[in-house]
Design a protein around this motif. Structure first.
Motif, PDB file in Angstrom:
ATOM      1  N   ASP A   1      72.061  24.911 -29.820  1.00  0.00           N
ATOM      2  CA  ASP A   1      72.116  26.930 -29.387  1.00  0.00           C
ATOM      3  C   ASP A   1      72.095  27.007 -28.877  1.00  0.00           C
ATOM      4  O   ASP A   1      72.987  28.431 -28.843  1.00  0.00           O
ATOM      5  N   PHE A   2      73.052  26.531 -27.637  1.00  0.00           N
ATOM      6  CA  PHE A   2      74.290  27.332 -26.166  1.00  0.00           C
ATOM      7  C   PHE A   2      75.456  26.419 -26.221  1.00  0.00           C
ATOM      8  O   PHE A   2      75.580  26.332 -25.547  1.00  0.00           O
ATOM      9  N   LYS A   3      76.060  25.675 -27.679  1.00  0.00           N
ATOM     10  CA  LYS A   3      76.973  24.510 -27.441  1.00  0.00           C
ATOM     11  C   LYS A   3      78.173  25.528 -26.799  1.00  0.00           C
ATOM     12  O   LYS A   3      79.169  25.089 -25.779  1.00  0.00           O
ATOM     13  N   ASN A   4      78.521  26.839 -26.078  1.00  0.00           N
ATOM     14  CA  ASN A   4      79.507  28.390 -25.543  1.00  0.00           C
ATOM     15  C   ASN A   4      79.622  28.332 -24.611  1.00  0.00           C
ATOM     16  O   ASN A   4      80.741  28.809 -23.644  1.00  0.00           O
ATOM     17  N   ALA A   5      78.224  27.812 -23.806  1.00  0.00           N
ATOM     18  CA  ALA A   5      77.985  28.135 -22.999  1.00  0.00           C
ATOM     19  C   ALA A   5      78.371  27.211 -21.732  1.00  0.00           C
ATOM     20  O   ALA A   5      78.171  25.912 -21.870  1.00  0.00           O
ATOM     21  N   SER A   6      79.327  27.311 -21.193  1.00  0.00           N
ATOM     22  CA  SER A   6      80.123  26.809 -20.181  1.00  0.00           C
ATOM     23  C   SER A   6      78.756  26.224 -19.018  1.00  0.00           C
ATOM     24  O   SER A   6      77.834  27.489 -18.306  1.00  0.00           O
ATOM     25  N   LYS A   7      79.291  25.017 -18.046  1.00  0.00           N
ATOM     26  CA  LYS A   7      78.330  24.550 -17.162  1.00  0.00           C
ATOM     27  C   LYS A   7      78.667  26.260 -15.813  1.00  0.00           C
ATOM     28  O   LYS A   7      77.612  26.386 -15.142  1.00  0.00           O
ATOM     29  N   SER A   8      80.278  26.744 -16.104  1.00  0.00           N
ATOM     30  CA  SER A   8      79.108  27.973 -14.708  1.00  0.00           C
ATOM     31  C   SER A   8      78.499  29.163 -15.423  1.00  0.00           C
ATOM     32  O   SER A   8      78.167  30.059 -14.169  1.00  0.00           O
ATOM     33  N   ASP A   9      79.019  29.240 -17.011  1.00  0.00           N
ATOM     34  CA  ASP A   9      77.631  30.604 -17.468  1.00  0.00           C
ATOM     35  C   ASP A   9      76.392  29.746 -16.889  1.00  0.00           C
ATOM     36  O   ASP A   9      75.397  31.185 -16.702  1.00  0.00           O
ATOM     37  N   TRP A  10      76.154  28.701 -16.682  1.00  0.00           N
ATOM     38  CA  TRP A  10      74.858  28.145 -16.637  1.00  0.00           C
ATOM     39  C   TRP A  10      73.920  28.470 -15.446  1.00  0.00           C
ATOM     40  O   TRP A  10      73.177  29.294 -14.887  1.00  0.00           O
ATOM     41  N   ALA A  11      75.632  28.205 -14.772  1.00  0.00           N
ATOM     42  CA  ALA A  11      75.126  28.662 -12.958  1.00  0.00           C
ATOM     43  C   ALA A  11      74.647  30.015 -13.014  1.00  0.00           C
ATOM     44  O   ALA A  11      73.965  30.095 -11.534  1.00  0.00           O
ATOM     45  N   TYR A  12      75.529  30.801 -13.442  1.00  0.00           N
ATOM     46  CA  TYR A  12      75.479  32.097 -13.308  1.00  0.00           C
ATOM     47  C   TYR A  12      74.307  32.723 -13.696  1.00  0.00           C
ATOM     48  O   TYR A  12      73.305  33.184 -12.631  1.00  0.00           O
ATOM     49  N   LEU A  13      73.410  32.152 -15.148  1.00  0.00           N
ATOM     50  CA  LEU A  13      72.293  32.700 -15.355  1.00  0.00           C
ATOM     51  C   LEU A  13      71.464  31.975 -14.701  1.00  0.00           C
ATOM     52  O   LEU A  13      70.135  33.152 -13.643  1.00  0.00           O
ATOM     53  N   ALA A  14      71.562  30.582 -13.966  1.00  0.00           N
ATOM     54  CA  ALA A  14      70.208  30.322 -13.326  1.00  0.00           C
ATOM     55  C   ALA A  14      70.410  31.330 -11.366  1.00  0.00           C
ATOM     56  O   ALA A  14      69.232  31.666 -10.820  1.00  0.00           O
ATOM     57  N   ALA A  15      71.296  31.965 -10.807  1.00  0.00           N
ATOM     58  CA  ALA A  15      71.492  32.847  -9.758  1.00  0.00           C
ATOM     59  C   ALA A  15      71.005  34.130 -10.317  1.00  0.00           C
ATOM     60  O   ALA A  15      70.551  34.472  -9.546  1.00  0.00           O
ATOM     61  N   LEU A  16      71.073  34.777 -11.642  1.00  0.00           N
ATOM     62  CA  LEU A  16      70.393  35.686 -12.239  1.00  0.00           C
ATOM     63  C   LEU A  16      68.605  35.623 -11.700  1.00  0.00           C
ATOM     64  O   LEU A  16      68.614  36.673 -11.495  1.00  0.00           O
ATOM     65  N   VAL A  17      68.674  34.612 -12.297  1.00  0.00           N
ATOM     66  CA  VAL A  17      67.410  33.900 -12.284  1.00  0.00           C
ATOM     67  C   VAL A  17      66.614  33.683 -11.187  1.00  0.00           C
ATOM     68  O   VAL A  17      65.653  34.118 -10.512  1.00  0.00           O
ATOM     69  N   ASP A  18      67.235  33.551 -10.321  1.00  0.00           N
ATOM     70  CA  ASP A  18      66.737  32.954  -9.260  1.00  0.00           C
ATOM     71  C   ASP A  18      66.563  34.622  -8.006  1.00  0.00           C
ATOM     72  O   ASP A  18      65.679  34.975  -6.945  1.00  0.00           O
ATOM     73  N   VAL A  19      67.431  35.349  -8.376  1.00  0.00           N
ATOM     74  CA  VAL A  19      67.221  36.814  -7.751  1.00  0.00           C
ATOM     75  C   VAL A  19      66.769  37.743  -8.292  1.00  0.00           C
ATOM     76  O   VAL A  19      65.790  38.350  -7.760  1.00  0.00           O
ATOM     77  N   ARG A  20      66.800  37.972  -9.403  1.00  0.00           N
ATOM     78  CA  ARG A  20      65.857  39.005  -9.874  1.00  0.00           C
ATOM     79  C   ARG A  20      65.164  38.542 -11.506  1.00  0.00           C
ATOM     80  O   ARG A  20      64.372  38.521 -12.244  1.00  0.00           O
ATOM     81  N   GLY A  21      65.102  37.235 -11.640  1.00  0.00           N
ATOM     82  CA  GLY A  21      63.953  36.261 -12.457  1.00  0.00           C
ATOM     83  C   GLY A  21      62.773  36.296 -12.613  1.00  0.00           C
ATOM     84  O   GLY A  21      62.573  35.998 -11.021  1.00  0.00           O
ATOM     85  N   THR A  22      62.021  35.784 -13.203  1.00  0.00           N
ATOM     86  CA  THR A  22      60.279  35.981 -13.695  1.00  0.00           C
ATOM     87  C   THR A  22      59.818  35.295 -14.258  1.00  0.00           C
ATOM     88  O   THR A  22      60.484  35.230 -15.277  1.00  0.00           O
ATOM     89  N   PHE A  23      59.497  33.763 -13.260  1.00  0.00           N
ATOM     90  CA  PHE A  23      58.673  33.645 -14.623  1.00  0.00           C
ATOM     91  C   PHE A  23      56.632  33.598 -14.812  1.00  0.00           C
ATOM     92  O   PHE A  23      56.595  33.551 -13.822  1.00  0.00           O
ATOM     93  N   THR A  24      56.386  34.305 -16.318  1.00  0.00           N
ATOM     94  CA  THR A  24      55.302  34.473 -16.147  1.00  0.00           C
ATOM     95  C   THR A  24      54.094  33.235 -16.796  1.00  0.00           C
ATOM     96  O   THR A  24      54.577  33.070 -17.610  1.00  0.00           O
ATOM     97  N   LEU A  25      53.331  32.903 -16.530  1.00  0.00           N
ATOM     98  CA  LEU A  25      52.043  32.537 -17.245  1.00  0.00           C
ATOM     99  C   LEU A  25      50.919  33.423 -16.918  1.00  0.00           C
ATOM    100  O   LEU A  25      50.355  33.472 -16.416  1.00  0.00           O
ATOM    101  N   ILE A  26      50.487  33.041 -18.954  1.00  0.00           N
ATOM    102  CA  ILE A  26      49.370  34.097 -18.498  1.00  0.00           C
ATOM    103  C   ILE A  26      48.543  33.763 -19.790  1.00  0.00           C
ATOM    104  O   ILE A  26      48.768  33.501 -20.833  1.00  0.00           O
ATOM    105  N   LYS A  27      47.353  33.541 -19.507  1.00  0.00           N
ATOM    106  CA  LYS A  27      45.968  33.039 -19.836  1.00  0.00           C
ATOM    107  C   LYS A  27      45.708  34.633 -20.283  1.00  0.00           C
ATOM    108  O   LYS A  27      45.019  35.152 -19.933  1.00  0.00           O
ATOM    109  N   GLU A  28      45.257  34.358 -22.097  1.00  0.00           N
ATOM    110  CA  GLU A  28      44.491  35.313 -22.950  1.00  0.00           C
ATOM    111  C   GLU A  28      43.480  34.689 -23.703  1.00  0.00           C
ATOM    112  O   GLU A  28      43.310  33.882 -23.949  1.00  0.00           O
TER     113      GLU A  28
END
Length: 161
Positions: free
Chosen positions: A8-35
């Motif tokens: 799905d993400f064949k166009n993404a480079s290692k630096s793209d993944w690192a940039y996305l990870a940095a955004l997740v580290d600083v501005r991201g939220t992982f959420t698990l919800i039970k309904e």
């Protein structure tokens, strides 16, 4: 649990993944919800990864670079009020969650544990097929993962303060 990134993400480079990870580290939220639905006591578990920023262009670039990973929306009132700025959020598509988590995991720092919890929860959710009841071990592990995520959120918040 799969540890590969799909095509799905064949166009993404290692630096793209690192940039996305940095955004997740600083501005991201992982959420698990039970309904639990009241009418029939049916339990569902939901997983979300959202990235919040006042800069819509960053989110649009991510969505373009990672070929439509999610939807961009105005952030909730609570997020807007807290920062006194208008924030936008990018919520990663649930279908792509495993691939995104596998791609950013090697580059994460602050939220690495949360990402691992998310991957395990997604693998448990994928084990359920159709309307078959979930086995007790699966339910118990899901509950443990929710508690682990709460603790991981607390420790990440404490590190920032």
């Amino acid at each position: 649990m799969r540890n590969e990134i799909s095509e799905d993400f064949k166009n993404a480079s290692k630096s793209d993944w690192a940039y996305l990870a940095a955004l997740v580290d600083v501005r991201g939220t992982f959420t698990l919800i039970k309904e639990i639905r009241e009418k029939d006591n049916y339990t569902t578990y939901r997983t979300y990864l959202s990235i919040y920023t006042p800069n819509r262009l960053i989110l649009e670039w991510l969505n373009e670079r990672f070929e439509g990973i999610g939807s961009i929306k105005k952030a909730s009132e609570a997020k807007i009020f807290r920062k006194r700025r208008e924030f936008r959020s990018l919520r990663v598509s649930t279908k792509l969650m495993i691939n995104i988590c596998n791609g950013i995991l090697p580059h994460l720092n602050a939220k690495k544990e949360q990402c691992k919890i998310m991957l395990e929860m997604r693998s448990l959710i994928h084990k359920k097929k159709g309307n078959k009841p979930i086995d007790l071990d699966n339910i118990l592990r899901r509950e443990e993962l929710i508690d682990m995520m709460k603790n991981a959120h607390k420790s990440t918040k404490n590190e920032r303060e």
